[in-house]
Scaffold this motif. Structure first.
Motif, PDB file in Angstrom:
ATOM      1  N   ILE A 146      41.200  44.005  52.027  1.00 17.72           N
ATOM      2  CA  ILE A 146      40.538  43.763  50.744  1.00 17.72           C
ATOM      3  C   ILE A 146      39.023  43.811  50.947  1.00 17.72           C
ATOM      4  N   PRO A 147      38.357  44.898  50.576  1.00 21.82           N
ATOM      5  CA  PRO A 147      36.893  44.917  50.603  1.00 21.82           C
ATOM      6  C   PRO A 147      36.367  44.257  49.335  1.00 21.82           C
ATOM      7  N   VAL A 148      35.239  43.572  49.446  1.00 22.10           N
ATOM      8  CA  VAL A 148      34.719  42.907  48.255  1.00 22.10           C
ATOM      9  C   VAL A 148      33.202  42.881  48.289  1.00 22.10           C
ATOM     10  N   ARG A 149      32.616  43.186  47.153  1.00 20.28           N
ATOM     11  CA  ARG A 149      31.165  43.069  46.968  1.00 20.28           C
ATOM     12  C   ARG A 149      30.926  42.526  45.565  1.00 20.28           C
ATOM     13  N   ASN A 150      30.281  41.373  45.504  1.00 23.48           N
ATOM     14  CA  ASN A 150      30.012  40.710  44.223  1.00 23.48           C
ATOM     15  C   ASN A 150      31.293  40.536  43.411  1.00 23.48           C
ATOM     16  N   GLY A 151      32.317  40.018  44.075  1.00 21.03           N
ATOM     17  CA  GLY A 151      33.605  39.827  43.422  1.00 21.03           C
ATOM     18  C   GLY A 151      34.030  38.378  43.339  1.00 21.03           C
ATOM     19  N   ALA A 152      33.074  37.478  43.225  1.00 16.61           N
ATOM     20  CA  ALA A 152      33.389  36.051  43.221  1.00 16.61           C
ATOM     21  C   ALA A 152      34.358  35.665  42.099  1.00 16.61           C
ATOM     22  N   LEU A 153      34.320  36.374  40.982  1.00 11.88           N
ATOM     23  CA  LEU A 153      35.172  36.026  39.847  1.00 11.88           C
ATOM     24  C   LEU A 153      36.632  36.400  40.069  1.00 11.88           C
ATOM     25  N   PHE A 154      36.896  37.398  40.922  1.00 13.05           N
ATOM     26  CA  PHE A 154      38.249  37.940  41.019  1.00 13.05           C
ATOM     27  C   PHE A 154      38.895  37.828  42.392  1.00 13.05           C
ATOM     28  N   VAL A 155      38.108  37.759  43.458  1.00 18.56           N
ATOM     29  CA  VAL A 155      38.663  37.962  44.795  1.00 18.56           C
ATOM     30  C   VAL A 155      39.710  36.918  45.173  1.00 18.56           C
ATOM     31  N   ALA A 156      39.531  35.666  44.749  1.00 13.98           N
ATOM     32  CA  ALA A 156      40.515  34.630  45.095  1.00 13.98           C
ATOM     33  C   ALA A 156      41.883  34.958  44.500  1.00 13.98           C
ATOM     34  N   GLU A 157      41.908  35.490  43.286  1.00 14.86           N
ATOM     35  CA  GLU A 157      43.171  35.869  42.660  1.00 14.86           C
ATOM     36  C   GLU A 157      43.829  37.025  43.412  1.00 14.86           C
ATOM     37  N   ALA A 158      43.016  37.992  43.848  1.00 21.69           N
ATOM     38  CA  ALA A 158      43.559  39.117  44.607  1.00 21.69           C
ATOM     39  C   ALA A 158      44.164  38.645  45.926  1.00 21.69           C
ATOM     40  N   VAL A 159      43.444  37.792  46.657  1.00 24.47           N
ATOM     41  CA  VAL A 159      43.948  37.273  47.929  1.00 24.47           C
ATOM     42  C   VAL A 159      45.220  36.466  47.719  1.00 24.47           C
ATOM     43  N   SER A 160      45.233  35.630  46.702  1.00 22.51           N
ATOM     44  CA  SER A 160      46.418  34.818  46.416  1.00 22.51           C
ATOM     45  C   SER A 160      47.638  35.685  46.145  1.00 22.51           C
ATOM     46  N   SER A 161      47.439  36.808  45.433  1.00 23.52           N
ATOM     47  CA  SER A 161      48.569  37.684  45.131  1.00 23.52           C
ATOM     48  C   SER A 161      49.092  38.362  46.395  1.00 23.52           C
TER      49      SER A 161
END
Length: 327
Positions: free
Chosen positions: A10-25
């Motif tokens: 999972i690459p992420v840049r300025n994704g504070a709003l969404f990244v936790a949901e992606a990791v959880s899934s």
């Protein structure tokens, strides 16, 4: 911990709003041992704090000071330890059976599925493969996949892909010189290597669309396709698809020239574009469109936008929703 079956990158840049949901899934996948590798890629928001606080031993966090999303994905591949590698964008979400269904119900070294669009204001459920249909078969050879990828739009969404790590080691990772179409270019290399593919005809991913995202700039996407094909000229010739690749490259050049025309362009630049179109054996329609852009760029560009030929994915989805609502 036992060795994971699947490494999720999972690459992420300025994704504070969404990244936790992606990791959880990714962590919530049923029936599959996973490790999740999150590569923070130069964020200026709270992304680093969010991913550092995830607190699961299956999550590995790394930081890439420079480089784009392809470099971040390649870093994740290098850190992976699973037999399989799956890619998940930081703003997308997997359904809980995504990986298990791909491992059990598909064949081949490259496996993908369908996904549905998530977009603010989009009330109609639309899937990726409604817009870009995959082959009717559920599995096939690399040669089959290669020809299908060259003949039409990319039907392999990145966040749906599961690929064998040994195949990535063979062909290399993402091309870091491309900022768009880098996934399509990798699928071409995997197919050219002879790797078989498999398709699970289920919606197993929620794909978030941002109207101003990279996929909305179709002219830039066409230039990226052209660059990718030029870089793969030798491999595609060896795979026996040189003529098909040449036609696709010419079409990408024509589309980019027509879609990218802006009113402030000089007469010299407009003339060069016409010559470039002729040199790439453009159809009379493409030449007529470019001629119109040369004579009346503002009016023609407005007509192109209105017709939908130069609109991005987000705008097309909204337009489709309006058509469905009015039906």
């Amino acid at each position: 911990m036992p060795r994971p079956e699947v490494s999720v990158v999972i690459p992420v840049r300025n994704g504070a709003l969404f990244v936790a949901e992606a990791v959880s899934s990714a962590l919530a996948q049923r029936g599959v041992r996973v490790e999740v590798i999150v590569i923070e890629n130069g964020s200026t928001d709270e992304t680093w704090s969010v991913i550092r606080s995830l607190g699961d031993p299956r999550v590995r966090v790394d930081r890439l000071a420079s480089g784009g999303v392809s470099a971040a994905r390649n870093r994740g591949i290098a850190l992976s330890s699973g037999e399989w590698v799956a890619f998940l964008d930081a703003d997308d979400v997997w359904l809980p059976d995504k990986l298990e269904h791909q491992l059990l119900l598909a064949e081949g070294d490259l496996r993908f599925c369908d996904c549905r669009f998530m977009m603010p204001g989009l009330d109609l459920e639309i899937t990726f493969h409604q817009l870009s249909p995959p082959p009717p078969e559920r599995t096939g050879t690399g040669q089959h996949l290669l020809r299908r990828l060259l003949a039409g739009p990319n039907f392999v969404p990145l966040s749906t892909v599961l690929v064998r790590r040994s195949v990535l080691d063979l062909v290399g990772g993402f091309c870091e010189d491309l900022s768009r179409a880098e996934d399509w270019e990798l699928w071409l290399r995997i197919a050219a290597s002879g790797a078989a593919w498999g398709y699970v005809p289920e919606v197993l991913v929620d794909y978030r669309v941002h109207p101003g995202g990279a996929s909305s700039d179709e002219a830039a996407m066409q230039w990226a396709e052209r660059s990718a094909l030029l870089g793969l000229e030798k491999e595609l010739r060896a795979a026996g698809v040189a003529s098909l690749a040449t036609r696709r490259r010419r079409a990408a050049t024509v589309n980019a020239l027509v879609l990218a025309r802006h009113a402030p362009a000089s007469w010299t630049r407009r003339g060069r574009d016409l010559v470039a179109l002729a040199a790439h054996r453009a159809s009379w329609r493409a030449l007529a469109a470019q001629a119109a852009l040369t004579v009346a760029p503002t009016t023609t560009q407005r007509l192109l936008l209105r017709s939908g030929r130069a609109r991005g994915l987000g705008e097309r989805l909204m337009s489709l929703q309006q058509q469905q609502s009015g039906a």
